[in-house]
Design an enzyme around this catalytic site. Structure first.
Site, PDB file in Angstrom:
ATOM      1  CG  HIS A  64      -0.455  -0.144   2.547  1.00  0.00           C
ATOM      2  ND1 HIS A  64       0.179  -1.149   2.926  1.00  0.00           N
ATOM      3  CD2 HIS A  64      -0.192   0.749   3.741  1.00  0.00           C
ATOM      4  CE1 HIS A  64       0.572  -1.281   4.421  1.00  0.00           C
ATOM      5  NE2 HIS A  64       0.560   0.017   4.612  1.00  0.00           N
ATOM      6  CG  HIS A 100       0.707   5.308   4.152  1.00  0.00           C
ATOM      7  ND1 HIS A 100      -0.049   5.057   5.233  1.00  0.00           N
ATOM      8  CD2 HIS A 100       1.767   4.465   4.157  1.00  0.00           C
ATOM      9  CE1 HIS A 100       0.161   4.124   5.865  1.00  0.00           C
ATOM     10  NE2 HIS A 100       1.249   3.461   5.305  1.00  0.00           N
TER      11      HIS A 100
END
Ligand SMILES: [Zn+2]
Length: 129
Positions: free
Chosen positions: A96, A98
């Site tokens: 992921h 951010h």
């Protein structure tokens, strides 16, 4: 199945801000700042280096798209952060990015560690072996 895969499968609710065939973006439930968003590939990979180049390229395009989507928040800057493995602060083992919107004088939202004395010649020698 990991928590992000469950979000992809809509088994766990999330504030989804963007979704296409390969990627999804949703608000971080533990936001470090207003608009803190996570962008993930729908397919499960633990770390960035495991991803095929084409899929990583799609993910990065989605990151840029999501920055555009977040612009109504009127941030003054933003950080893009990707942590790989717990030693680097990765809390969910599903790749992921951010996106952390930044506002003037918003404090220690993202902080680099102290500068260390590292022998750069030695590092160069190791990686060029
Ligand atoms: Zn997953």
């Amino acid at each position: 199945m990991c928590i992000f895969c469950k979000i992809v499968n809509k088994e766990i609710p999330a504030k989804i801000v963007y979704e296409d065939e390969d990627t999804m973006a949703f608000l971080d439930i533990n936001p470090r700042n207003k608009g803190h968003t996570l962008v993930i590939p729908k397919k499960h990979y633990e770390t960035l280096d495991e991803m095929p180049d084409e899929e990583l390229a799609k993910l990065m395009k989605a990151v840029k798209k999501v920055v555009e989507i977040l612009k109504p928040l009127n941030f003054d800057g933003y950080n893009i952060i990707n942590n790989n493995k717990p030693a680097a602060g990765q809390e969910v083992p599903h790749v992921h990015f951010h996106i952390i919107p930044r506002y003037q004088n918003d404090g220690d939202v993202v902080k680099f560690g102290e500068v260390k004395k590292i022998d750069l010649d030695e590092v160069e020698k190791i990686i060029k072996q």
